[in-house]
Scaffold this motif. Sequence first.
Motif, PDB file in Angstrom:
ATOM      1  N   GLU A  97       0.935  -1.064   0.173  1.00 17.54           N
ATOM      2  CA  GLU A  97       0.138   0.097  -0.080  1.00 17.54           C
ATOM      3  C   GLU A  97       0.978   1.151   0.117  1.00 17.54           C
ATOM      4  O   GLU A  97       1.710   1.502   0.865  1.00 17.54           O
ATOM      5  CB  GLU A  97      -0.752   0.028   1.016  1.00 17.54           C
ATOM      6  CG  GLU A  97      -1.590   1.214   1.235  1.00 17.54           C
ATOM      7  CD  GLU A  97      -2.458   1.461   2.649  1.00 17.54           C
ATOM      8  OE1 GLU A  97      -2.959   2.446   2.984  1.00 17.54           O
ATOM      9  OE2 GLU A  97      -2.517   0.362   3.594  1.00 17.54           O
ATOM     10  N   VAL A  98       0.872   2.070  -1.141  1.00 19.38           N
ATOM     11  CA  VAL A  98       1.746   3.173  -1.371  1.00 19.38           C
ATOM     12  C   VAL A  98       0.917   4.371  -0.520  1.00 19.38           C
ATOM     13  O   VAL A  98      -0.168   4.856  -0.518  1.00 19.38           O
ATOM     14  CB  VAL A  98       2.053   3.642  -2.619  1.00 19.38           C
ATOM     15  CG1 VAL A  98       2.550   4.797  -2.837  1.00 19.38           C
ATOM     16  CG2 VAL A  98       2.636   2.363  -3.526  1.00 19.38           C
ATOM     17  N   ARG A  99       1.650   4.761   0.669  1.00 19.62           N
ATOM     18  CA  ARG A  99       0.974   5.707   1.388  1.00 19.62           C
ATOM     19  C   ARG A  99       1.563   7.211   0.993  1.00 19.62           C
ATOM     20  O   ARG A  99       0.795   8.016   1.461  1.00 19.62           O
ATOM     21  CB  ARG A  99       1.926   5.354   2.750  1.00 19.62           C
ATOM     22  CG  ARG A  99       1.355   4.244   3.573  1.00 19.62           C
ATOM     23  CD  ARG A  99       0.021   4.355   4.368  1.00 19.62           C
ATOM     24  NE  ARG A  99      -0.308   3.088   4.991  1.00 19.62           N
ATOM     25  CZ  ARG A  99      -0.380   2.548   6.312  1.00 19.62           C
ATOM     26  NH1 ARG A  99       0.627   3.162   7.157  1.00 19.62           N
ATOM     27  NH2 ARG A  99      -0.637   1.641   6.521  1.00 19.62           N
ATOM     28  N   GLN A 100       2.699   7.285   0.511  1.00 20.22           N
ATOM     29  CA  GLN A 100       3.215   8.725   0.278  1.00 20.22           C
ATOM     30  C   GLN A 100       4.346   8.625  -0.726  1.00 20.22           C
ATOM     31  O   GLN A 100       5.168   8.068  -0.659  1.00 20.22           O
ATOM     32  CB  GLN A 100       3.965   9.374   1.600  1.00 20.22           C
ATOM     33  CG  GLN A 100       4.185  10.677   1.428  1.00 20.22           C
ATOM     34  CD  GLN A 100       4.589  11.376   2.726  1.00 20.22           C
ATOM     35  OE1 GLN A 100       5.668  11.086   3.119  1.00 20.22           O
ATOM     36  NE2 GLN A 100       3.851  12.189   3.406  1.00 20.22           N
ATOM     37  N   VAL A 101       4.226   9.463  -1.748  1.00 22.33           N
ATOM     38  CA  VAL A 101       5.477   9.724  -2.610  1.00 22.33           C
ATOM     39  C   VAL A 101       5.724  11.199  -2.825  1.00 22.33           C
ATOM     40  O   VAL A 101       4.511  11.979  -3.071  1.00 22.33           O
ATOM     41  CB  VAL A 101       5.195   9.055  -4.119  1.00 22.33           C
ATOM     42  CG1 VAL A 101       6.018   9.256  -4.983  1.00 22.33           C
ATOM     43  CG2 VAL A 101       4.596   7.484  -3.961  1.00 22.33           C
ATOM     44  N   ARG A 102       6.903  11.429  -2.457  1.00 24.35           N
ATOM     45  CA  ARG A 102       7.176  13.218  -2.507  1.00 24.35           C
ATOM     46  C   ARG A 102       8.475  13.123  -3.400  1.00 24.35           C
ATOM     47  O   ARG A 102       9.371  12.354  -3.478  1.00 24.35           O
ATOM     48  CB  ARG A 102       7.568  13.602  -1.396  1.00 24.35           C
ATOM     49  CG  ARG A 102       6.332  13.620  -0.362  1.00 24.35           C
ATOM     50  CD  ARG A 102       6.512  13.850   1.067  1.00 24.35           C
ATOM     51  NE  ARG A 102       6.647  15.413   1.006  1.00 24.35           N
ATOM     52  CZ  ARG A 102       6.950  16.041   2.179  1.00 24.35           C
ATOM     53  NH1 ARG A 102       7.290  15.559   3.285  1.00 24.35           N
ATOM     54  NH2 ARG A 102       7.329  17.340   1.729  1.00 24.35           N
ATOM     55  N   GLU A 103       8.384  14.307  -4.204  1.00 17.57           N
ATOM     56  CA  GLU A 103       9.826  14.460  -5.159  1.00 17.57           C
ATOM     57  C   GLU A 103      10.499  15.842  -4.397  1.00 17.57           C
ATOM     58  O   GLU A 103       9.703  16.908  -4.126  1.00 17.57           O
ATOM     59  CB  GLU A 103       9.430  14.779  -6.421  1.00 17.57           C
ATOM     60  CG  GLU A 103       9.012  13.567  -7.368  1.00 17.57           C
ATOM     61  CD  GLU A 103       8.433  13.845  -8.405  1.00 17.57           C
ATOM     62  OE1 GLU A 103       9.283  14.564  -9.261  1.00 17.57           O
ATOM     63  OE2 GLU A 103       7.740  12.778  -9.224  1.00 17.57           O
ATOM     64  N   PHE A 104      11.788  15.902  -4.546  1.00 18.37           N
ATOM     65  CA  PHE A 104      12.537  16.992  -4.108  1.00 18.37           C
ATOM     66  C   PHE A 104      13.615  17.092  -5.066  1.00 18.37           C
ATOM     67  O   PHE A 104      14.603  16.723  -4.849  1.00 18.37           O
ATOM     68  CB  PHE A 104      13.220  16.730  -2.592  1.00 18.37           C
ATOM     69  CG  PHE A 104      12.127  16.515  -1.866  1.00 18.37           C
ATOM     70  CD1 PHE A 104      11.248  17.338  -0.819  1.00 18.37           C
ATOM     71  CD2 PHE A 104      11.857  15.066  -1.176  1.00 18.37           C
ATOM     72  CE1 PHE A 104      10.531  17.166   0.178  1.00 18.37           C
ATOM     73  CE2 PHE A 104      10.904  14.465  -0.459  1.00 18.37           C
ATOM     74  CZ  PHE A 104      10.320  15.813   0.265  1.00 18.37           C
ATOM     75  N   GLY A 105      13.278  17.858  -6.217  1.00 14.49           N
ATOM     76  CA  GLY A 105      14.265  17.967  -7.383  1.00 14.49           C
ATOM     77  C   GLY A 105      14.616  16.670  -7.818  1.00 14.49           C
ATOM     78  O   GLY A 105      13.659  15.916  -8.494  1.00 14.49           O
ATOM     79  N   ASP A 106      15.837  16.123  -7.908  1.00 13.38           N
ATOM     80  CA  ASP A 106      16.188  14.840  -8.465  1.00 13.38           C
ATOM     81  C   ASP A 106      16.215  13.844  -7.304  1.00 13.38           C
ATOM     82  O   ASP A 106      16.742  12.739  -7.630  1.00 13.38           O
ATOM     83  CB  ASP A 106      17.767  14.930  -9.044  1.00 13.38           C
ATOM     84  CG  ASP A 106      17.795  16.046 -10.382  1.00 13.38           C
ATOM     85  OD1 ASP A 106      16.614  15.963 -10.917  1.00 13.38           O
ATOM     86  OD2 ASP A 106      18.671  16.518 -10.544  1.00 13.38           O
ATOM     87  N   THR A 107      15.658  14.136  -6.324  1.00 16.00           N
ATOM     88  CA  THR A 107      15.452  12.953  -5.208  1.00 16.00           C
ATOM     89  C   THR A 107      14.074  12.759  -4.998  1.00 16.00           C
ATOM     90  O   THR A 107      12.997  13.459  -5.145  1.00 16.00           O
ATOM     91  CB  THR A 107      16.067  13.253  -3.961  1.00 16.00           C
ATOM     92  OG1 THR A 107      17.375  13.484  -4.090  1.00 16.00           O
ATOM     93  CG2 THR A 107      15.970  12.067  -2.808  1.00 16.00           C
ATOM     94  N   GLY A 108      13.569  11.374  -4.888  1.00 15.70           N
ATOM     95  CA  GLY A 108      12.247  10.929  -4.414  1.00 15.70           C
ATOM     96  C   GLY A 108      12.161  10.237  -3.243  1.00 15.70           C
ATOM     97  O   GLY A 108      13.215   9.398  -3.318  1.00 15.70           O
TER      98      GLY A 108
END
Length: 161
Positions: A97-108
């Motif tokens: 179960e995917v709870r969260q996905v966040r991107e920070f420029g070239d990092t996720g």
Amino acid sequence: MSRAHCRRALLLGGCLLLATAAAVAQERGAAAPLRETLGRHLQAIQARDLDALLVTVTRGDALTLILPNGKVLTTREEFRQLHVDWFAEDGWRMRFEVRQVREFGDTGIALVHYLSQQRQDDGSYATRREALLSLVFAREQGEWRLVYDQNTVIPPAPAQQ
């Protein structure tokens, strides 16, 4: 210059402009979104598909994997070999179960809850471990690739009396 030559020159210039714009967009990471790469990563685990899994991990040598028991692997090769051995085992399945996905420029970063389940003699599945995955992806040549994978076990709730 004739009108026909002018039209050809404009057409050629337009084509070159479109080709350049497409190349720049691809170079800036117009590849698959992080959620799509994460989905392919988790699906490869469920399918025990090593080749598909390795497409989603770093091409470099350094890849950190922290197992549920606290053991730390630090290379892509160790990650690969662990999955060769694990995928050869029968009788398990994973529920994600995917709870969260966040991107920070070239990092996720992705937070994924999972149940590791074992097939029982009657064919049903029993959960043997519940855990959280902290997955860190980095862009490599415009593609999201896993560089860090930490498993954190969720202890069973105490029995009520």
